[in-house]
Motif scaffolding. Structure first.
Motif, PDB file in Angstrom:
ATOM      1  N   VAL A 125       3.447  -2.169   4.172  1.00  0.00           N
ATOM      2  CA  VAL A 125       2.414  -2.295   5.208  1.00  0.00           C
ATOM      3  C   VAL A 125       1.139  -1.583   4.754  1.00  0.00           C
ATOM      4  O   VAL A 125       1.201  -0.499   4.180  1.00  0.00           O
ATOM      5  CB  VAL A 125       2.908  -1.679   6.539  1.00  0.00           C
ATOM      6  N   ARG A 126      -0.001  -2.177   5.013  1.00  0.00           N
ATOM      7  CA  ARG A 126      -1.282  -1.578   4.641  1.00  0.00           C
ATOM      8  C   ARG A 126      -1.623  -0.419   5.575  1.00  0.00           C
ATOM      9  O   ARG A 126      -1.396  -0.489   6.770  1.00  0.00           O
ATOM     10  CB  ARG A 126      -2.397  -2.620   4.695  1.00  0.00           C
ATOM     11  N   GLY A 127      -2.164   0.638   5.002  1.00  0.00           N
ATOM     12  CA  GLY A 127      -2.593   1.804   5.770  1.00  0.00           C
ATOM     13  C   GLY A 127      -1.514   2.865   5.853  1.00  0.00           C
ATOM     14  O   GLY A 127      -0.336   2.583   5.662  1.00  0.00           O
ATOM     15  N   PRO A 128      -1.927   4.094   6.162  1.00  0.00           N
ATOM     16  CA  PRO A 128      -0.989   5.203   6.146  1.00  0.00           C
ATOM     17  C   PRO A 128      -0.007   5.219   7.311  1.00  0.00           C
ATOM     18  O   PRO A 128       1.061   5.812   7.204  1.00  0.00           O
ATOM     19  CB  PRO A 128      -1.887   6.438   6.186  1.00  0.00           C
ATOM     20  N   GLN A 129      -0.352   4.605   8.435  1.00  0.00           N
ATOM     21  CA  GLN A 129       0.519   4.684   9.606  1.00  0.00           C
ATOM     22  C   GLN A 129       0.687   3.344  10.304  1.00  0.00           C
ATOM     23  O   GLN A 129       0.977   3.290  11.491  1.00  0.00           O
ATOM     24  CB  GLN A 129      -0.018   5.715  10.586  1.00  0.00           C
ATOM     25  N   GLY A 130       0.548   2.260   9.576  1.00  0.00           N
ATOM     26  CA  GLY A 130       0.621   0.937  10.180  1.00  0.00           C
ATOM     27  C   GLY A 130       2.026   0.388  10.355  1.00  0.00           C
ATOM     28  O   GLY A 130       2.219  -0.650  10.955  1.00  0.00           O
ATOM     29  N   HIS A 131       3.011   1.095   9.842  1.00  0.00           N
ATOM     30  CA  HIS A 131       4.385   0.610   9.934  1.00  0.00           C
ATOM     31  C   HIS A 131       5.035   1.115  11.226  1.00  0.00           C
ATOM     32  O   HIS A 131       4.772   2.228  11.668  1.00  0.00           O
ATOM     33  CB  HIS A 131       5.188   1.049   8.712  1.00  0.00           C
ATOM     34  N   GLN A 132       5.809   0.271  11.841  1.00  0.00           N
ATOM     35  CA  GLN A 132       6.506   0.635  13.074  1.00  0.00           C
ATOM     36  C   GLN A 132       7.906   0.024  13.059  1.00  0.00           C
ATOM     37  O   GLN A 132       8.228  -0.843  13.877  1.00  0.00           O
ATOM     38  CB  GLN A 132       5.719   0.153  14.287  1.00  0.00           C
ATOM     39  N   ASP A 161       0.842  -1.191   0.000  1.00  0.00           N
ATOM     40  CA  ASP A 161       0.000   0.000   0.000  1.00  0.00           C
ATOM     41  C   ASP A 161       0.881   1.246   0.000  1.00  0.00           C
ATOM     42  O   ASP A 161       1.635   1.465   0.944  1.00  0.00           O
ATOM     43  CB  ASP A 161      -0.893  -0.014   1.242  1.00  0.00           C
ATOM     44  N   PRO A 162       0.778   2.081  -1.043  1.00  0.00           N
ATOM     45  CA  PRO A 162       1.609   3.282  -1.092  1.00  0.00           C
ATOM     46  C   PRO A 162       1.095   4.425  -0.221  1.00  0.00           C
ATOM     47  O   PRO A 162       1.772   5.439  -0.078  1.00  0.00           O
ATOM     48  CB  PRO A 162       1.564   3.667  -2.572  1.00  0.00           C
ATOM     49  N   THR A 163      -0.095   4.266   0.370  1.00  0.00           N
ATOM     50  CA  THR A 163      -0.643   5.328   1.197  1.00  0.00           C
ATOM     51  C   THR A 163       0.303   5.634   2.356  1.00  0.00           C
ATOM     52  O   THR A 163       0.647   4.754   3.130  1.00  0.00           O
ATOM     53  CB  THR A 163      -2.023   4.921   1.774  1.00  0.00           C
ATOM     54  N   GLY A 164       0.734   6.864   2.461  1.00  0.00           N
ATOM     55  CA  GLY A 164       1.621   7.275   3.541  1.00  0.00           C
ATOM     56  C   GLY A 164       3.094   7.236   3.189  1.00  0.00           C
ATOM     57  O   GLY A 164       3.935   7.649   3.991  1.00  0.00           O
ATOM     58  N   CYS A 165       3.431   6.767   1.989  1.00  0.00           N
ATOM     59  CA  CYS A 165       4.851   6.699   1.613  1.00  0.00           C
ATOM     60  C   CYS A 165       5.492   8.087   1.548  1.00  0.00           C
ATOM     61  O   CYS A 165       6.647   8.258   1.936  1.00  0.00           O
ATOM     62  CB  CYS A 165       5.013   5.987   0.275  1.00  0.00           C
ATOM     63  N   GLY A 166       4.737   9.055   1.070  1.00  0.00           N
ATOM     64  CA  GLY A 166       5.270  10.424   1.019  1.00  0.00           C
ATOM     65  C   GLY A 166       5.548  10.969   2.406  1.00  0.00           C
ATOM     66  O   GLY A 166       6.556  11.643   2.633  1.00  0.00           O
ATOM     67  N   ASP A 167       4.662  10.663   3.336  1.00  0.00           N
ATOM     68  CA  ASP A 167       4.872  11.109   4.714  1.00  0.00           C
ATOM     69  C   ASP A 167       6.087  10.426   5.330  1.00  0.00           C
ATOM     70  O   ASP A 167       6.870  11.056   6.050  1.00  0.00           O
ATOM     71  CB  ASP A 167       3.639  10.817   5.567  1.00  0.00           C
ATOM     72  N   ALA A 168       6.259   9.127   5.067  1.00  0.00           N
ATOM     73  CA  ALA A 168       7.415   8.392   5.584  1.00  0.00           C
ATOM     74  C   ALA A 168       8.698   8.958   4.975  1.00  0.00           C
ATOM     75  O   ALA A 168       9.703   9.137   5.683  1.00  0.00           O
ATOM     76  CB  ALA A 168       7.283   6.904   5.283  1.00  0.00           C
ATOM     77  N   TYR A 169       8.662   9.246   3.680  1.00  0.00           N
ATOM     78  CA  TYR A 169       9.806   9.849   2.996  1.00  0.00           C
ATOM     79  C   TYR A 169      10.156  11.184   3.652  1.00  0.00           C
ATOM     80  O   TYR A 169      11.303  11.449   3.995  1.00  0.00           O
ATOM     81  CB  TYR A 169       9.468  10.041   1.510  1.00  0.00           C
ATOM     82  N   ARG A 170       9.132  12.014   3.825  1.00  0.00           N
ATOM     83  CA  ARG A 170       9.330  13.336   4.419  1.00  0.00           C
ATOM     84  C   ARG A 170       9.874  13.243   5.844  1.00  0.00           C
ATOM     85  O   ARG A 170      10.719  14.027   6.256  1.00  0.00           O
ATOM     86  CB  ARG A 170       8.004  14.099   4.406  1.00  0.00           C
ATOM     87  N   ALA A 171       9.395  12.266   6.606  1.00  0.00           N
ATOM     88  CA  ALA A 171       9.886  12.072   7.974  1.00  0.00           C
ATOM     89  C   ALA A 171      11.381  11.760   7.971  1.00  0.00           C
ATOM     90  O   ALA A 171      12.145  12.302   8.781  1.00  0.00           O
ATOM     91  CB  ALA A 171       9.110  10.955   8.663  1.00  0.00           C
ATOM     92  N   GLY A 172      11.802  10.895   7.059  1.00  0.00           N
ATOM     93  CA  GLY A 172      13.228  10.587   6.947  1.00  0.00           C
ATOM     94  C   GLY A 172      14.032  11.811   6.552  1.00  0.00           C
ATOM     95  O   GLY A 172      15.123  12.055   7.074  1.00  0.00           O
ATOM     96  N   MET A 173      13.479  12.591   5.639  1.00  0.00           N
ATOM     97  CA  MET A 173      14.152  13.796   5.191  1.00  0.00           C
ATOM     98  C   MET A 173      14.298  14.804   6.339  1.00  0.00           C
ATOM     99  O   MET A 173      15.388  15.330   6.589  1.00  0.00           O
ATOM    100  CB  MET A 173      13.375  14.426   4.030  1.00  0.00           C
TER     101      MET A 173
END
Length: 84
Positions: free
Chosen positions: A58-65, A19-31
């Motif tokens: 991971v499915r969903g925008p914030q399901g990865h930890q 699921d690509p939902t939230g990938c941009g946010d994860a990218y931005r967080a790393g940046m």
């Protein structure tokens, strides 16, 4: 770069695409993490790409930890370098 130079960073291969939902946010967080620590733009881009590759599995925008070790392992595997 501010002086007009371009920076190209290799993408980080994911193990599976869920699921690509939230990938941009994860990218931005790393940046933002790297910028806040004053890292080089190359290292910042590498971490950002690493975070996006972890999130897409991971499915969903914030399901990865991911743990710090998970991030380090993915980064090291992709760039043959230590993140921390």
């Amino acid at each position: 770069y501010a002086d007009g130079k371009e920076l190209f960073v290799l993408s980080v291969r994911e193990n599976r695409r869920v699921d690509p939902t939230g990938c941009g946010d994860a990218y931005r967080a790393g940046m933002l993490y790297g910028i806040e620590r004053g890292w080089s733009w190359e290292k910042i881009g590498r971490l950002a790409n690493t975070m996006g590759s972890i999130k897409i599995e991971v499915r969903g925008p914030q399901g990865h930890q991911p743990t710090r070790d998970d991030i380090e392992q993915r980064y090291r595997s992709a760039f043959e370098d230590s993140l921390w």
